[in-house]
Design a protein around this motif. Structure first.
Motif, PDB file in Angstrom:
ATOM      1  N   VAL A   1       0.825  -1.199   0.000  1.00 41.40           N
ATOM      2  CA  VAL A   1       0.000   0.000   0.000  1.00 41.40           C
ATOM      3  C   VAL A   1       0.866   1.258   0.000  1.00 41.40           C
TER       4      VAL A   1
ATOM      5  N   LEU B   1       2.026   2.137  -3.433  1.00 42.73           N
ATOM      6  CA  LEU B   1       0.972   2.184  -4.448  1.00 42.73           C
ATOM      7  C   LEU B   1       1.213   3.293  -5.466  1.00 42.73           C
TER       8      LEU B   1
ATOM      9  N   THR C   1       4.172   3.756  -9.100  1.00 42.26           N
ATOM     10  CA  THR C   1       3.963   3.637 -10.539  1.00 42.26           C
ATOM     11  C   THR C   1       3.015   4.745 -11.000  1.00 42.26           C
TER      12      THR C   1
ATOM     13  N   ARG D   1      -9.692   6.845  -3.975  1.00 35.48           N
ATOM     14  CA  ARG D   1      -9.441   6.093  -2.727  1.00 35.48           C
ATOM     15  C   ARG D   1     -10.257   6.659  -1.575  1.00 35.48           C
TER      16      ARG D   1
ATOM     17  N   ARG E   1      -1.945  -3.570  -8.680  1.00 35.45           N
ATOM     18  CA  ARG E   1      -2.420  -2.272  -8.210  1.00 35.45           C
ATOM     19  C   ARG E   1      -3.945  -2.200  -8.265  1.00 35.45           C
TER      20      ARG E   1
ATOM     21  N   LEU F   1      -5.368  -4.060  -5.368  1.00 33.33           N
ATOM     22  CA  LEU F   1      -5.221  -3.269  -4.141  1.00 33.33           C
ATOM     23  C   LEU F   1      -6.253  -2.135  -4.082  1.00 33.33           C
ATOM     24  N   GLU F   2      -6.389  -1.434  -5.200  1.00 32.82           N
ATOM     25  CA  GLU F   2      -7.328  -0.310  -5.227  1.00 32.82           C
ATOM     26  C   GLU F   2      -8.760  -0.806  -4.975  1.00 32.82           C
TER      27      GLU F   2
ATOM     28  N   ILE G   1      -9.165  -1.604  -1.305  1.00 30.05           N
ATOM     29  CA  ILE G   1      -9.291  -0.380  -0.508  1.00 30.05           C
ATOM     30  C   ILE G   1     -10.704   0.194  -0.655  1.00 30.05           C
TER      31      ILE G   1
END
Lengths: 97, 208
Positions: free
Chosen positions: A60, A63, A66, B46, B137, B140-141, B144
C-alpha cells in the motif's frame, strides 16, 4: 501450500493481534516487544499474520510508485470544466451522464 | 477552438509553472491538469470509493486551485497543495454522505470479531521483486474501495497520503487512539482481502 485450518486464536494470540499495529509501526514499547516476539517464536499462525500484514503495508505504501492514469473521458470532462478542452487532441463522443 | 498543444517542458521548474498560473495563462493551467490530475484522481477515488464522486472531487479540486492559485506561496510543493485541497473536498463529501451505517465521527475503539484473521496462509505468489504491476495495483485499489468509509478515510490519509496519526485524528475530529484502531482494522481487513490473491497460482506475481 495447502490451506491451514481456520485460525482459532487463544488469549495470547488475541493480545498479540491487538499490539501488532504498533509493532509494525515500531511504536510498541520494548517490554511488550519482548513478550510479543516470544509469542511469535512459538506461534506459526501469528508469524504468518505478521508477515502478511507487513507485506500489505509495504504494498500500500508503494501504491503511488507507478504512474497513475486518468481515464480519457474523465480527463476530457475535467478540461471542459475549466474551458480547456481545446488542449486535448481527441474528444470522446459523449459527455458525462 | 481546437488543436492547442500542451507542452509539459515549457516551464523549466515548478516556480515558473506557478508564476504562469498566477498570471492566468491557460497553457499553464492545462499543464497543471496534465501533470497532476492523475494522482489527484487516484486520491479522490481512494477517499470516496466511487468513480462519480471521485470525479466531482477532482473537478472541484482544480476549479478551486485555479481560483485560489494567488494564495499559493510555494511553502509546500504544488502537488502537496493540490492533494490537500482534494483531501478536504473528499472529507466534506464523506461527512455529508447520507444513508451511512456508521457516522464518520462514531468512534470504533477496539478490535472486534470481524477483525480476527481467518485466512492464515503464506503469500506464496507475492511478487519477489516487490514491484507493483498494474493488475496488482488494481486488486489493491479495489480492496481499498471495499473498506467502509470510517476505516478507508483513516487508512488512505495515514497510509497513502502520509499524514501522521495525530493529523488524521484532527482532520476527522476523532481521538488519536480511535484513529490508530481504525488503521489497524483497515490493515487487517486488507490483509484478509488480499490473501486469496497472493495464495492462488493464478496470481500474476512471480514465485519467490
Amino acid at each position: 501450500m495447502s490451506a491451514k485450518p481456520e485460525h482459532s486464536p487463544d488469549h495470547d494470540c488475541r493480545q498479540v493481534l491487538s499490539e501488532l499495529n504498533d509493532y509494525v509501526d515500531g511504536e510498541l514499547s520494548a517490554e511488550l516487544c519482548v513478550e510479543l516476539e516470544a509469542h511469535l517464536d512459538q506461534c506459526e499462525n501469528c508469524q504468518i499474520v505478521l508477515d502478511t500484514l507487513h507485506k500489505t503495508v509495504y504494498l500500500v505504501q508503494h501504491l503511488d510508485d507507478t504512474p497513475q492514469k486518468l481515464p480519457g473521458d474523465v480527463e476530457y470532462r475535467l478540461f471542459a470544466a475549466l474551458d480547456l478542452e481545446a488542449f486535448l487532441p481527441e474528444q470522446p463522443g459523449d459527455g458525462k451522464g | 477552438m481546437t488543436g492547442l498543444q500542451i507542452d509539459l517542458n515549457i516551464y523549466p521548474d515548478e516556480a515558473a509553472l506557478v508564476q504562469a498560473l498566477q498570471n492566468g495563462e491557460h497553457d499553464a493551467c492545462a499543464c497543471m491538469l496534465k501533470q497532476f490530475a492523475p494522482r489527484v484522481y487516484a486520491v479522490a477515488m481512494r477517499m470516496m470509493g466511487d468513480p462519480d464522486e471521485a470525479e466531482e472531487v477532482l473537478q472541484e479540486t482544480f476549479i478551486s486551485a485555479c481560483k485560489n492559485i494567488h494564495r499559493f506561496e510555494g511553502r509546500s510543493a504544488l502537488n502537496t497543495w493540490l492533494h490537500r485541497i482534494a483531501t478536504n473536498a473528499a472529507l466534506m463529501r464523506l461527512r455529508k454522505r447520507k444513508n451511512k451505517e456508521v457516522s464518520l465521527d462514531n468512534p470504533i475503539e477496539s478490535l472486534d470479531g470481524d477483525d480476527i484473521p481467518r485466512q492464515i496462509e503464506d503469500w506464496d505468489y507475492y511478487p519477489a521483486d516487490l514491484a507493483l504491476n498494474s493488475e496488482t495495483r488494481d486488486v489493491l485499489e479495489q480492496a481499498i474501495a471495499t473498506l467502509p468509509d470510517t476505516l478507508r478515510s483513516v487508512f488512505v490519509l495515514r497510509e497513502i497520503e502520509g499524514y501522521s496519526t495525530a493529523e488524521v485524528a484532527e482532520m476527522l475530529d476523532i481521538s488519536v487512539s480511535a484513529a490508530k484502531v481504525r488503521l489497524h482494522r483497515a490493515r487487517l481487513r486488507l490483509r484478509e482481502l488480499l490473501t486469496p490473491y497472493f495464495t492462488e497460482p493464478t496470481a500474476p506475481g512471480e514465485m519467490p
